[in-house]
Scaffold this motif. Structure first.
Motif, PDB file in Angstrom:
ATOM      1  N   CYS A 305       0.470   1.006  19.426  1.00 18.48           N
ATOM      2  CA  CYS A 305      -0.298   0.103  19.048  1.00 18.48           C
ATOM      3  C   CYS A 305      -1.284   0.334  17.488  1.00 18.48           C
ATOM      4  O   CYS A 305      -2.187  -0.486  17.932  1.00 18.48           O
ATOM      5  N   ASN A 306      -1.143   1.295  17.066  1.00 14.99           N
ATOM      6  CA  ASN A 306      -1.753   1.969  16.160  1.00 14.99           C
ATOM      7  C   ASN A 306      -3.318   1.750  16.569  1.00 14.99           C
ATOM      8  O   ASN A 306      -4.489   1.860  15.716  1.00 14.99           O
ATOM      9  N   CYS A 307      -3.273   3.188  17.563  1.00 21.06           N
ATOM     10  CA  CYS A 307      -4.954   3.274  18.005  1.00 21.06           C
ATOM     11  C   CYS A 307      -4.726   4.874  17.958  1.00 21.06           C
ATOM     12  O   CYS A 307      -3.797   5.907  17.831  1.00 21.06           O
ATOM     13  N   ASP A 323       1.428  15.909  14.823  1.00 22.97           N
ATOM     14  CA  ASP A 323       0.349  15.504  14.212  1.00 22.97           C
ATOM     15  C   ASP A 323      -0.034  15.036  14.117  1.00 22.97           C
ATOM     16  O   ASP A 323      -0.968  14.523  13.199  1.00 22.97           O
ATOM     17  N   ALA A 324       0.080  13.714  15.485  1.00 23.04           N
ATOM     18  CA  ALA A 324      -0.485  12.316  14.672  1.00 23.04           C
ATOM     19  C   ALA A 324      -1.793  12.092  16.517  1.00 23.04           C
ATOM     20  O   ALA A 324      -2.056  11.204  16.222  1.00 23.04           O
ATOM     21  N   ALA A 347      -8.989   7.794   9.971  1.00 21.64           N
ATOM     22  CA  ALA A 347      -8.745   6.886  11.095  1.00 21.64           C
ATOM     23  C   ALA A 347      -7.055   6.004  10.965  1.00 21.64           C
ATOM     24  O   ALA A 347      -6.378   5.908  10.875  1.00 21.64           O
ATOM     25  N   GLY A 348      -7.501   6.060   9.793  1.00 23.83           N
ATOM     26  CA  GLY A 348      -6.570   6.121   8.857  1.00 23.83           C
ATOM     27  C   GLY A 348      -4.897   6.257   8.512  1.00 23.83           C
ATOM     28  O   GLY A 348      -3.906   6.103   9.315  1.00 23.83           O
ATOM     29  N   GLU A 349      -4.937   7.399   8.395  1.00 24.98           N
ATOM     30  CA  GLU A 349      -4.074   8.000   8.394  1.00 24.98           C
ATOM     31  C   GLU A 349      -4.066   8.686   9.574  1.00 24.98           C
ATOM     32  O   GLU A 349      -2.372   8.847   9.849  1.00 24.98           O
ATOM     33  N   MET A 350      -5.099   9.079  10.686  1.00 25.08           N
ATOM     34  CA  MET A 350      -4.154   9.701  12.276  1.00 25.08           C
ATOM     35  C   MET A 350      -2.964   8.096  12.851  1.00 25.08           C
ATOM     36  O   MET A 350      -2.415   8.451  13.315  1.00 25.08           O
ATOM     37  N   LYS A 351      -3.918   7.268  12.228  1.00 22.13           N
ATOM     38  CA  LYS A 351      -2.644   5.901  12.398  1.00 22.13           C
ATOM     39  C   LYS A 351      -1.319   6.020  12.063  1.00 22.13           C
ATOM     40  O   LYS A 351       0.240   5.365  12.735  1.00 22.13           O
ATOM     41  N   LYS A 352      -1.263   6.097  10.987  1.00 20.42           N
ATOM     42  CA  LYS A 352      -0.243   6.556  10.377  1.00 20.42           C
ATOM     43  C   LYS A 352       0.790   7.310  10.055  1.00 20.42           C
ATOM     44  O   LYS A 352       2.241   7.099  10.175  1.00 20.42           O
ATOM     45  N   GLU A 356       4.907   6.882  12.677  1.00 22.31           N
ATOM     46  CA  GLU A 356       5.659   7.765  12.300  1.00 22.31           C
ATOM     47  C   GLU A 356       5.814   8.507  13.200  1.00 22.31           C
ATOM     48  O   GLU A 356       7.577   8.967  13.397  1.00 22.31           O
ATOM     49  N   ARG A 357       5.436   9.093  13.970  1.00 21.63           N
ATOM     50  CA  ARG A 357       5.046  10.295  15.652  1.00 21.63           C
ATOM     51  C   ARG A 357       6.395   9.386  16.434  1.00 21.63           C
ATOM     52  O   ARG A 357       7.261   9.605  17.092  1.00 21.63           O
TER      53      ARG A 357
END
Length: 379
Positions: A305-307, A323-324, A347-352, A356-357
């Motif tokens: 959910c992109n959180c 790593d997510a 936050a954007g990098e973590m959501k990305k 992928e995860r």
């Protein structure tokens, strides 16, 4: 029935279909498995706990239903199961709460999600602990094949039960991205927040109230974050039955009062499943400070959910999140507070990374692998 052929008569104990993680595993795997029509399936259900959506999905020509009326984890079910389970090629228990006495099956298989009652014995009463140990011993030593959901749980089963590694197969859980997905419509998110009388800015927790979920530790971590005054607008939303939370977690009301958090921590009570994606998407971060998990499906739900996920370093969670996630020490309020603070950075990098995860886990792939395993019993 054809032993050594391709057709098997399989009885699957699906009585835990409404039990959080166990229920999700049951519904997602079995509903996909029965679509493969090469075998005959008999699904064992409890009349008092029916998930109608699951039953409807399994209404197929190769599927029939067998009902039993007995409480889970009861002595009554242990006497009824051997009588009710018909002669079959394979009996599959989807939880370690499997029949102790012999059943009329050529082969027996069991799914064990975790061994929390062995690793955290103080969470159960003496009687429940003894009974759980008996059930676990039976299912690990007298069943032909053991499935589990993570390498962590596999190691734990071997550690406590001293059985051969070759007897255990790991088939992970997943998340259905058709049900959990990024909600981009802010109007929809706002409507869900209004429905449950929730604030616009919040950290989110989704789960039950069992001690290993670390509810008190989470509250203490949030309290330290709040006291830092980095962002006083962000509240904490706890999704779960409010009555169960307030009465099931000893010391929770006093803790909220101690830190003046009565108007900062929100308890939703029951939440409709279709509303969860909006709650995940509206959150600043999803907090999962558990002390013990066999897998940890909510972490994947949040990622889907992109959180941003703030996860405990304990048990299977690093294996699932990779790593997510932002990792915290679940025993340290300061560490949890630091994780909440860090969730606003990159936050954007973590959501990305989370997106992928999620792709690494699939209910379809897991069902296919279990299908192949079941097929090996026909050889």
């Amino acid at each position: 029935m054809i032993y050594g052929g391709s057709t098997l008569k399989i009885v699957i104990d699906c009585r835990f279909m409404n039990h959080s993680g166990l229920g999700r595993y049951t519904c997602e795997i079995v509903s996909r498995l029965v679509q493969f029509s090469e075998h005959e399936y008999i699904l064992l259900l409890n009349r008092d706990e029916i998930n109608q959506g699951f039953v409807d999905a399994c209404q197929l020509d190769n599927v029939s239903f067998l009902y039993i009326n007995a409480p889970m984890y009861s002595i009554k079910e242990q006497f009824l199961l051997p009588i009710c389970i018909p002669s079959c090629d394979l009996f599959w228990a989807l939880h370690y709460n499997a029949p102790i006495f012999p059943v009329r099956a050529k082969y027996k298989m069991v799914t064990i999600h975790d061994v929390g009652h062995l690793a955290l014995p103080n969470d159960l009463s003496f009687f429940k602990r003894c009974y759980a140990k008996l059930l676990m011993y039976t299912s690990t030593h007298f069943y032909d094949r053991i499935l589990t959901v993570s390498e962590f749980s596999k190691r734990e089963i071997i550690r406590f039960e001293k059985i051969s590694e070759r007897k255990i197969a790991v088939h992970p859980c997943a998340v259905d991205v058709n049900e959990y997905y990024p909600v981009t419509d802010r109007t929809r998110i706002s409507a869900v927040l209004k429905k449950y009388s929730l604030p616009d800015k919040y950290f989110l927790y989704v789960g039950n109230v069992k001690p290993h979920k670390n509810i008190l530790g989470m509250i203490k971590g949030y309290a330290e974050f709040f006291q830092s005054k980095i962002n006083l607008e962000i509240c904490l939303v706890i999704v779960g039955k409010k009555d169960g939370l307030l009465t099931g977690v000893q010391g929770l009301p006093a803790l909220l009062k101690k830190f003046n958090l009565e108007d900062k921590v929100f308890f939703t009570g029951f939440v409709d499943e279709e509303d969860l994606p909006s709650l995940y998407c509206g959150a600043q971060a999803f907090l999962f400070p558990s002390l013990y998990e066999g897998f940890g499906i909510p972490a994947l739900e949040a990622m889907a959910c992109n959180c941003v996920v703030v996860s405990s370093t304990a048990a299977s969670l690093p294996e699932v999140c990779g790593d997510a996630a932002i990792y915290v020490d679940p025993h340290s309020a300061s560490s949890i507070a630091e994780g909440l603070t860090a969730s606003g950075n990159n936050a954007g990098e973590m959501k990305k990374k989370g997106n992928e995860r999620v792709k690494m886990f699939s209910w379809e792939r897991t069902a296919e692998r279990i299908r192949a395993l079941i097929g090996s019993f026909a050889v």
